[in-house]
Design a protein around this motif. Structure first.
Motif, PDB file in Angstrom:
ATOM      1  N   VAL A 104      -0.420 -54.559  32.508  1.00 14.73           N
ATOM      2  CA  VAL A 104      -0.895 -55.594  33.436  1.00 14.73           C
ATOM      3  C   VAL A 104      -1.778 -54.974  34.512  1.00 14.73           C
ATOM      4  O   VAL A 104      -2.843 -55.507  34.854  1.00 14.73           O
ATOM      5  CB  VAL A 104       0.287 -56.376  34.054  1.00 14.73           C
ATOM      6  N   LYS A 105      -1.356 -53.830  35.034  1.00 15.22           N
ATOM      7  CA  LYS A 105      -2.131 -53.151  36.078  1.00 15.22           C
ATOM      8  C   LYS A 105      -3.482 -52.679  35.520  1.00 15.22           C
ATOM      9  O   LYS A 105      -4.520 -52.853  36.167  1.00 15.22           O
ATOM     10  CB  LYS A 105      -1.345 -51.978  36.646  1.00 15.22           C
ATOM     11  N   ALA A 106      -3.474 -52.102  34.323  1.00 10.91           N
ATOM     12  CA  ALA A 106      -4.724 -51.642  33.698  1.00 10.91           C
ATOM     13  C   ALA A 106      -5.648 -52.826  33.414  1.00 10.91           C
ATOM     14  O   ALA A 106      -6.858 -52.750  33.633  1.00 10.91           O
ATOM     15  CB  ALA A 106      -4.420 -50.875  32.412  1.00 10.91           C
ATOM     16  N   TYR A 107      -5.052 -53.939  32.959  1.00 11.46           N
ATOM     17  CA  TYR A 107      -5.856 -55.140  32.704  1.00 11.46           C
ATOM     18  C   TYR A 107      -6.470 -55.656  34.006  1.00 11.46           C
ATOM     19  O   TYR A 107      -7.650 -56.006  34.037  1.00 11.46           O
ATOM     20  CB  TYR A 107      -5.006 -56.236  32.062  1.00 11.46           C
ATOM     21  N   GLY A 108      -5.689 -55.698  35.071  1.00 10.56           N
ATOM     22  CA  GLY A 108      -6.194 -56.166  36.361  1.00 10.56           C
ATOM     23  C   GLY A 108      -7.378 -55.349  36.843  1.00 10.56           C
ATOM     24  O   GLY A 108      -8.369 -55.894  37.339  1.00 10.56           O
ATOM     25  N   ALA A 109      -7.288 -54.031  36.691  1.00 12.51           N
ATOM     26  CA  ALA A 109      -8.395 -53.155  37.103  1.00 12.51           C
ATOM     27  C   ALA A 109      -9.630 -53.417  36.242  1.00 12.51           C
ATOM     28  O   ALA A 109     -10.755 -53.514  36.755  1.00 12.51           O
ATOM     29  CB  ALA A 109      -7.969 -51.697  37.004  1.00 12.51           C
ATOM     30  N   LYS A 110      -9.426 -53.567  34.934  1.00 16.71           N
ATOM     31  CA  LYS A 110     -10.550 -53.822  34.034  1.00 16.71           C
ATOM     32  C   LYS A 110     -11.147 -55.212  34.280  1.00 16.71           C
ATOM     33  O   LYS A 110     -12.371 -55.367  34.358  1.00 16.71           O
ATOM     34  CB  LYS A 110     -10.086 -53.701  32.580  1.00 16.71           C
ATOM     35  N   ALA A 111     -10.286 -56.222  34.409  1.00 19.91           N
ATOM     36  CA  ALA A 111     -10.753 -57.598  34.565  1.00 19.91           C
ATOM     37  C   ALA A 111     -11.506 -57.818  35.870  1.00 19.91           C
ATOM     38  O   ALA A 111     -12.380 -58.680  35.935  1.00 19.91           O
ATOM     39  CB  ALA A 111      -9.569 -58.565  34.476  1.00 19.91           C
ATOM     40  N   SER A 112     -11.197 -57.051  36.894  1.00 18.13           N
ATOM     41  CA  SER A 112     -11.873 -57.248  38.178  1.00 18.13           C
ATOM     42  C   SER A 112     -13.290 -56.688  38.186  1.00 18.13           C
ATOM     43  O   SER A 112     -14.078 -57.024  39.069  1.00 18.13           O
ATOM     44  CB  SER A 112     -11.047 -56.641  39.314  1.00 18.13           C
TER      45      SER A 112
END
Length: 192
Positions: free
Chosen positions: A72-80
């Motif tokens: 979730v944290k990796a996705y949040g960084a990528k998605a932003s």
């Protein structure tokens, strides 16, 4: 029989309005833009999406990863920072200039929706004003339950979403007026 005829009338009116709204007024186009490099995007789709038709959301966080805090944290960084895309993908392609089947399906869909609305409009005790209010409420209900979630969750453009509201409300008020006239006409005849 009066409900079926009202549905046919409503389906025809809604179908004609849809053609006017899309072809003459452009209500189906707000927020839709041509790609800057279409051939480059198209050539990368097979490699990036494979051969399975469907809807793809990029970047992707699958339901299984929702419980993995690191994912979730990796996705949040990528998605932003990464681009976002909601892609309806047909790997085999489809000639969208062949309009026969989609036009028939649109008319069938409009007529089935008009059938539901005609059945509700045929309830006893409704006059013209209440029938029109019901048509407007049905249009807003459909928009709120479909288009607003697409705007909220799938990031459909606000201009596309607002244009869909105008298309639905105007269309169903026109179709609703025609259906209300037909239903009321028959009620007035039977009261004589």
């Amino acid at each position: 029989m009066r409900i079926l005829i009202a549905a046919l009338i409503g389906g025809i009116v809604m179908f004609i309005w849809g053609a006017i709204a899309h072809m003459a007024l452009g209500l189906g186009n707000p927020g839709i833009h041509p790609p800057a490099h279409e051939d480059a995007v198209l050539s990368s789709l097979h490699e990036g999406l494979g051969n399975e038709p469907g809807v793809y959301i990029l970047p992707w966080l699958g339901p299984d990863a929702m419980h993995d805090q690191a994912a979730v944290k990796a996705y949040g960084a990528k998605a932003s920072t990464a681009p976002y895309a909601w892609v309806v993908y047909l790997p085999q392609g489809e000639d969208m200039t062949r309009m026969g089947r989609p036009l028939v399906m649109q008319w069938v869909s409009d007529t089935l929706a008009a059938l539901v609305l005609a059945a509700l409009m045929s309830l006893p005790g409704l006059g013209l004003g209440r029938r029109l209010a019901l048509a407007g409420a049905a249009a807003i209900f459909a928009w709120l339950s479909t288009m607003v979630p697409y705007w909220n969750w799938y990031r459909f453009p606000a201009s596309f979403t607002v244009a869909a509201l105008a298309e639905q409300v105007i269309g169903w008020l026109l179709a609703g007026a025609a259906m209300a006239w037909w239903i009321g006409r028959l009620e007035r005849r039977s009261a004589l």
